[in-house]
Design a protein around this motif. Structure first.
Motif, PDB file in Angstrom:
ATOM      1  N   VAL A  75      27.240 -14.535   4.198  1.00 39.50           N
ATOM      2  CA  VAL A  75      26.744 -13.285   3.606  1.00 39.50           C
ATOM      3  C   VAL A  75      25.594 -13.563   2.646  1.00 39.50           C
ATOM      4  O   VAL A  75      24.584 -12.840   2.629  1.00 39.50           O
ATOM      5  CB  VAL A  75      27.883 -12.540   2.895  1.00 39.50           C
ATOM      6  N   THR A  76      25.716 -14.618   1.831  1.00 35.31           N
ATOM      7  CA  THR A  76      24.638 -14.968   0.900  1.00 35.31           C
ATOM      8  C   THR A  76      23.372 -15.363   1.648  1.00 35.31           C
ATOM      9  O   THR A  76      22.257 -14.962   1.277  1.00 35.31           O
ATOM     10  CB  THR A  76      25.093 -16.128   0.000  1.00 35.31           C
ATOM     11  N   THR A  77      23.520 -16.136   2.705  1.00 35.91           N
ATOM     12  CA  THR A  77      22.363 -16.532   3.516  1.00 35.91           C
ATOM     13  C   THR A  77      21.672 -15.318   4.127  1.00 35.91           C
ATOM     14  O   THR A  77      20.439 -15.208   4.112  1.00 35.91           O
ATOM     15  CB  THR A  77      22.803 -17.498   4.624  1.00 35.91           C
ATOM     16  N   VAL A  78      22.470 -14.396   4.655  1.00 38.35           N
ATOM     17  CA  VAL A  78      21.917 -13.188   5.257  1.00 38.35           C
ATOM     18  C   VAL A  78      21.133 -12.374   4.232  1.00 38.35           C
ATOM     19  O   VAL A  78      20.004 -11.924   4.478  1.00 38.35           O
ATOM     20  CB  VAL A  78      23.044 -12.340   5.880  1.00 38.35           C
ATOM     21  N   SER A  79      21.704 -12.196   3.047  1.00 41.45           N
ATOM     22  CA  SER A  79      21.067 -11.373   2.013  1.00 41.45           C
ATOM     23  C   SER A  79      19.762 -11.986   1.524  1.00 41.45           C
ATOM     24  O   SER A  79      18.722 -11.311   1.468  1.00 41.45           O
ATOM     25  CB  SER A  79      22.034 -11.182   0.847  1.00 41.45           C
ATOM     26  N   LEU A  80      19.788 -13.267   1.177  1.00 42.24           N
ATOM     27  CA  LEU A  80      18.600 -13.904   0.603  1.00 42.24           C
ATOM     28  C   LEU A  80      17.493 -14.094   1.638  1.00 42.24           C
ATOM     29  O   LEU A  80      16.304 -13.914   1.326  1.00 42.24           O
ATOM     30  CB  LEU A  80      18.985 -15.246  -0.010  1.00 42.24           C
ATOM     31  N   SER A  81      17.857 -14.474   2.858  1.00 39.80           N
ATOM     32  CA  SER A  81      16.819 -14.686   3.873  1.00 39.80           C
ATOM     33  C   SER A  81      16.117 -13.380   4.231  1.00 39.80           C
ATOM     34  O   SER A  81      14.891 -13.356   4.400  1.00 39.80           O
ATOM     35  CB  SER A  81      17.440 -15.314   5.124  1.00 39.80           C
ATOM     36  N   TRP A  82      16.857 -12.276   4.327  1.00 41.89           N
ATOM     37  CA  TRP A  82      16.231 -10.979   4.585  1.00 41.89           C
ATOM     38  C   TRP A  82      15.314 -10.584   3.431  1.00 41.89           C
ATOM     39  O   TRP A  82      14.192 -10.131   3.641  1.00 41.89           O
ATOM     40  CB  TRP A  82      17.300  -9.916   4.797  1.00 41.89           C
ATOM     41  N   ARG A  83      15.791 -10.754   2.229  1.00 47.69           N
ATOM     42  CA  ARG A  83      15.019 -10.343   1.044  1.00 47.69           C
ATOM     43  C   ARG A  83      13.680 -11.056   0.979  1.00 47.69           C
ATOM     44  O   ARG A  83      12.632 -10.417   0.860  1.00 47.69           O
ATOM     45  CB  ARG A  83      15.841 -10.624  -0.210  1.00 47.69           C
ATOM     46  N   PHE A  84      13.702 -12.369   1.041  1.00 43.11           N
ATOM     47  CA  PHE A  84      12.457 -13.120   0.871  1.00 43.11           C
ATOM     48  C   PHE A  84      11.614 -13.104   2.150  1.00 43.11           C
ATOM     49  O   PHE A  84      10.375 -13.134   2.070  1.00 43.11           O
ATOM     50  CB  PHE A  84      12.773 -14.563   0.452  1.00 43.11           C
ATOM     51  N   GLY A  85      12.238 -13.058   3.303  1.00 46.63           N
ATOM     52  CA  GLY A  85      11.463 -12.991   4.531  1.00 46.63           C
ATOM     53  C   GLY A  85      10.663 -11.713   4.640  1.00 46.63           C
ATOM     54  O   GLY A  85       9.462 -11.735   4.946  1.00 46.63           O
ATOM     55  N   MET A  86      11.291 -10.579   4.373  1.00 42.77           N
ATOM     56  CA  MET A  86      10.577  -9.308   4.440  1.00 42.77           C
ATOM     57  C   MET A  86       9.539  -9.198   3.334  1.00 42.77           C
ATOM     58  O   MET A  86       8.489  -8.575   3.516  1.00 42.77           O
ATOM     59  CB  MET A  86      11.560  -8.144   4.357  1.00 42.77           C
ATOM     60  N   ARG A  87       9.811  -9.794   2.182  1.00 38.92           N
ATOM     61  CA  ARG A  87       8.819  -9.765   1.098  1.00 38.92           C
ATOM     62  C   ARG A  87       7.550 -10.494   1.523  1.00 38.92           C
ATOM     63  O   ARG A  87       6.435  -9.999   1.300  1.00 38.92           O
ATOM     64  CB  ARG A  87       9.408 -10.407  -0.159  1.00 38.92           C
TER      65      ARG A  87
END
Length: 324
Positions: A75-87
């Protein structure tokens, strides 16, 4: 000028290649992070299947604790990767759209008359909407690759459980993309015509505002109004046509993805009843069948955005390629 000016004639494909080349670094990082996000999303139902298969059967606190920790990491990987990838992708997209807006505006503000049929109002539309839609290609490619990662991981995971399930996902994905690629061409052609008609309507408004005082002088208000209403109606009708095509595309994509997910679920249930897959593998297959709808939806929408970006790039080329 940089980019396409030094490398040959300015065309729609050349504009897209320039945008991709100029943002290759940001796209690479965005693709990596979004691929990690899709991999984490895919790992969640796989982890649930493994937990049902092993941890719940052992009924030990240690195995349960390790299971919860693994889910927390996913869950942590999913949240952080989406956040910084889309940014990263959003920043690159916005910056690239700004660059093309500046170039189109520079060409539109040249004091020398240009050998094109475009008016000032049309150039304004190209500098705004077409520039934004062209820059969307920077997000389209990473999202396309990341969605492909999710589909491949799903196919491999299901293929390990049962070869037929993996082949079903691969064959279904190929069939969906083949059908939707045909529909996306129609949307691209319609979008190009829609943008042209909207631009002509904007140019007509600019002309009317410029000549408002003379129109009042000789009583041409009503004729000018009828002229604008005709152009505006044509733009509206074309927008409705494109909206219908886009709606048909979205509906077909959703229906095909749902059919594939249902087929995977039914096939997994049939295999479980026959004893060819375990309960944990059945849980994994059902979870993946529900999850795969989202990446497949995203994956199937990408051809449409590619065609829209290409159509907008070709309209920008009309301004950028015009002789000084």
């Amino acid at each position: 000028m940089s980019g396409t000016d030094r490398r040959g004639p300015v065309t729609g494909p050349a504009i897209l290649r320039t945008a991709l080349r100029r943002n290759a670094g940001a796209m690479a990082w965005g693709t990596l992070l979004m691929g990690l996000y899709q991999a984490g999303e895919t790992a969640f139902p796989i982890a649930l299947g493994l937990i049902v298969e092993h941890a719940l059967q052992e009924r030990g606190l240690a195995s349960l604790g390790w299971s919860i920790a693994a889910l927390a990491v996913i869950v942590t990987t999913v949240s952080l990767s989406w956040r910084f990838g889309m940014r990263i992708l959003q920043k690159a997209n916005t910056t690239e759209a700004h660059r093309w807006r500046v170039r189109v505006a520079d060409c539109g503000l040249q004091p020398v008359a240009r050998d094109t049929d475009l008016k000032s109002g049309e150039v304004l539309t190209i500098a705004t909407e077409d520039a934004d839609q062209t820059a969307d290609i920077i997000e389209v490619v990473p999202l396309l690759i990341s969605s492909l990662v999710a589909v491949l991981i799903t196919a491999v995971a299901l293929g390990i459980a049962s070869l037929w399930l993996g082949l079903l996902v691969i064959a279904g994905t190929i069939a969906i993309l083949t059908i939707l690629s045909v529909l996306s061409r129609r949307i691209g052609e319609g979008t190009r015509e829609q943008q042209a008609r909207v631009a002509r309507a904007g140019a007509k408004v600019a002309d009317l505002i410029t000549g408002l005082r003379p129109l009042h002088g000789f009583g041409g208000n009503h004729a000018a109004f009828l002229s604008y209403r005709k152009v505006s109606t044509e733009a509206k009708d074309q927008a409705v046509t494109v909206a219908r095509a886009s709606g048909a595309y979205a509906g077909a994509a959703l229906a095909l993805n749902a059919i594939l997910a249902a087929a995977v679920t039914l096939a997994a249930g049939w295999l479980a009843l026959g004893g060819r897959i375990s309960i944990g593998q059945l849980v994994m297959a059902v979870g993946l069948a529900q999850f795969i709808i989202e990446p497949l939806k995203l994956f199937s929408e990408m051809p449409k955005y590619v065609m829209v970006a290409r159509a907008s790039a070709e309209r920008m080329a009309l301004v950028l390629a015009a002789p000084r």
